[in-house]
Motif scaffolding. Structure first.
Motif, PDB file in Angstrom:
ATOM      1  N   TYR A   1       6.097  -1.549  14.856  1.00 44.27           N
ATOM      2  CA  TYR A   1       7.477  -1.908  14.520  1.00 44.27           C
ATOM      3  C   TYR A   1       8.072  -2.773  15.608  1.00 44.27           C
ATOM      4  O   TYR A   1       7.719  -2.631  16.784  1.00 44.27           O
ATOM      5  CB  TYR A   1       8.323  -0.646  14.327  1.00 44.27           C
TER       6      TYR A   1
ATOM      7  N   SER B   1      -3.845   4.542   9.494  1.00 47.44           N
ATOM      8  CA  SER B   1      -2.681   4.929  10.300  1.00 47.44           C
ATOM      9  C   SER B   1      -3.053   5.923  11.387  1.00 47.44           C
ATOM     10  O   SER B   1      -3.878   6.812  11.160  1.00 47.44           O
ATOM     11  CB  SER B   1      -1.594   5.558   9.411  1.00 47.44           C
TER      12      SER B   1
ATOM     13  N   ARG C   1       8.481  -3.884   1.776  1.00 45.16           N
ATOM     14  CA  ARG C   1       9.730  -3.636   1.043  1.00 45.16           C
ATOM     15  C   ARG C   1      10.767  -4.742   1.201  1.00 45.16           C
ATOM     16  O   ARG C   1      11.497  -5.039   0.258  1.00 45.16           O
ATOM     17  CB  ARG C   1      10.327  -2.281   1.481  1.00 45.16           C
TER      18      ARG C   1
ATOM     19  N   MET D   1       4.509  -7.331   5.939  1.00 43.40           N
ATOM     20  CA  MET D   1       5.803  -6.920   5.386  1.00 43.40           C
ATOM     21  C   MET D   1       5.693  -6.557   3.914  1.00 43.40           C
ATOM     22  O   MET D   1       4.984  -7.212   3.162  1.00 43.40           O
ATOM     23  CB  MET D   1       6.793  -8.076   5.569  1.00 43.40           C
TER      24      MET D   1
ATOM     25  N   ASP E   1       0.814  -1.223   0.000  1.00 38.97           N
ATOM     26  CA  ASP E   1       0.000   0.000   0.000  1.00 38.97           C
ATOM     27  C   ASP E   1       0.845   1.269   0.000  1.00 38.97           C
ATOM     28  O   ASP E   1       0.306   2.378   0.083  1.00 38.97           O
ATOM     29  CB  ASP E   1      -0.911   0.004   1.241  1.00 38.97           C
TER      30      ASP E   1
ATOM     31  N   ALA F   1       5.559  -4.376  10.918  1.00 40.39           N
ATOM     32  CA  ALA F   1       5.981  -3.924   9.590  1.00 40.39           C
ATOM     33  C   ALA F   1       7.451  -4.303   9.427  1.00 40.39           C
ATOM     34  O   ALA F   1       8.175  -4.450  10.414  1.00 40.39           O
ATOM     35  CB  ALA F   1       5.833  -2.409   9.481  1.00 40.39           C
TER      36      ALA F   1
HETATM   37  C1  R5P Z   1       2.974   2.246   5.673  1.00 35.96           C
HETATM   38  O1  R5P Z   1       2.291   2.949   6.373  1.00 35.96           O
HETATM   39  C2  R5P Z   1       2.410   1.111   5.025  1.00 35.96           C
HETATM   40  O2  R5P Z   1       1.297   0.651   5.771  1.00 35.96           O
HETATM   41  C3  R5P Z   1       3.289  -0.071   4.708  1.00 35.96           C
HETATM   42  O3  R5P Z   1       2.445  -1.041   4.244  1.00 35.96           O
HETATM   43  C4  R5P Z   1       4.054  -0.583   5.893  1.00 35.96           C
HETATM   44  O4  R5P Z   1       5.019   0.306   6.286  1.00 35.96           O
HETATM   45  C5  R5P Z   1       4.584  -2.016   5.734  1.00 35.96           C
HETATM   46  O5  R5P Z   1       5.478  -2.142   4.788  1.00 35.96           O
HETATM   47  P1  R5P Z   1       7.040  -2.265   5.046  1.00 35.96           P
HETATM   48  O6  R5P Z   1       7.270  -3.683   5.491  1.00 35.96           O
HETATM   49  O7  R5P Z   1       7.605  -1.977   3.703  1.00 35.96           O
HETATM   50  O8  R5P Z   1       7.412  -1.290   6.112  1.00 35.96           O
END
Ligand code: R5P
Length: 257
Positions: free
Chosen positions: A175, A111, A223, A221, A26, A194
């Motif tokens: 996190y 968020s 990136r 997850m 997203d 995340a």
């Molecule tokens: C950010 O607000 C988005 O919700 C992303 O989907 C989130 O950060 C998770 O993705 P990543 O693992 O890349 O951090």
């Protein structure tokens, strides 16, 4: 909790192991054509067989995901900001509950920005969304977004996670950090983590392993999967860790990097 709500949650957190592998794609809602997601459909398709659910925006869902795919959808319904805009925390609810239902979603995601300029607005968004979604049995996943000025430590993240749960979020995404167990202990709803910015595969797998072993129900997850040189191998490895408790070393060994 009613049947519909429980049923939808079980499509995201698999009841067999009580674990979840969510694929987050997203990012474009505020980052635009994020590296690896320039052509989202092409990136997403080969990863879907290994994901329990897909976290996605309305636009990418409609344009880049085949409606015949059998994948539970967690629809991002907050936004209205951008990486070059005034303040990342300035978010609104961007999708109506009717449209979320029309898209047959299993959950919606929004968020919150605790400690940021528009903290109140984002917390009010969450409360409003939960109140609306309760009427339709749709779970709400709250993302504890962290403003540039905030520290991602257990003190801050447990504050944000607990506030999300108190306002009615059914799942919280946050996190991983040192003393992660403290966050889990004080948050009464399931937590997924995340991945954050791309890091070496070995480290991302260890992050997933540590998070689930310290109480997270899984990962959401992005990136660290789709920006890997071996995205399919990476999601398979994450899946083995989350669902089978495979060690990060063993999971890493199967990657083609
Ligand atoms: C950010 O607000 C988005 O919700 C992303 O989907 C989130 O950060 C998770 O993705 P990543 O693992 O890349 O951090």
């Amino acid at each position: 909790m009613d049947w519909g709500m429980k049923n939808r949650i079980s499509r995201i957190i698999k009841p067999e192991a009580g674990r979840a592998v969510m694929l987050a794609v997203d990012h474009g809602y505020f980052l635009g054509p994020t590296s690896g997601l320039e052509d989202p459909g092409k990136t997403i398709k080969p990863l879907l067989p290994y994901a329990d659910s897909l976290m996605v925006t309305r636009g990418v869902l409609r344009n880049s995901v085949d409606p015949q795919e059998n994948i539970p959808i967690v629809l991002r319904v907050s936004g209205g900001n951008s990486i070059v805009g005034e303040d990342l925390s300035k978010e609104a609810i961007t999708v109506s509950i009717q449209d979320a239902i029309r898209l047959n979603v299993s959950a919606v995601a929004l968020s919150i920005y605790v400690g940021s300029k528009y903290e109140h607005q984002t917390l009010k968004n969450l409360a409003t969304l939960v109140s609306e979604c309760e009427g339709y049995g749709i779970p709400v996943l709250a993302v504890t977004a962290v403003g540039r000025e905030m520290v991602r430590d257990a003190k801050y993240l447990s504050l944000a996670c607990r506030i999300a749960a108190e306002l009615g979020a059914h799942i919280v995404k946050t996190y991983y950090c040192e003393d992660f167990e403290k966050i889990v202990k004080t948050c009464p709803v399931p937590i997924v983590i995340a991945g954050g910015k791309k890091i070496p595969e070995k480290d991302a797998l260890k992050l997933a392993y540590d998070a689930v072993n310290e109480g997270a129900v899984g990962v959401d997850m992005g990136r660290n999967i789709f920006q890997s040189k071996d995205p399919v191998g990476m999601i398979k490895a994450v899946r083995d860790i989350v669902h089978k408790n495979v060690s990060p070393e063993k999971a890493y060994g199967a990657l083609k990097l």
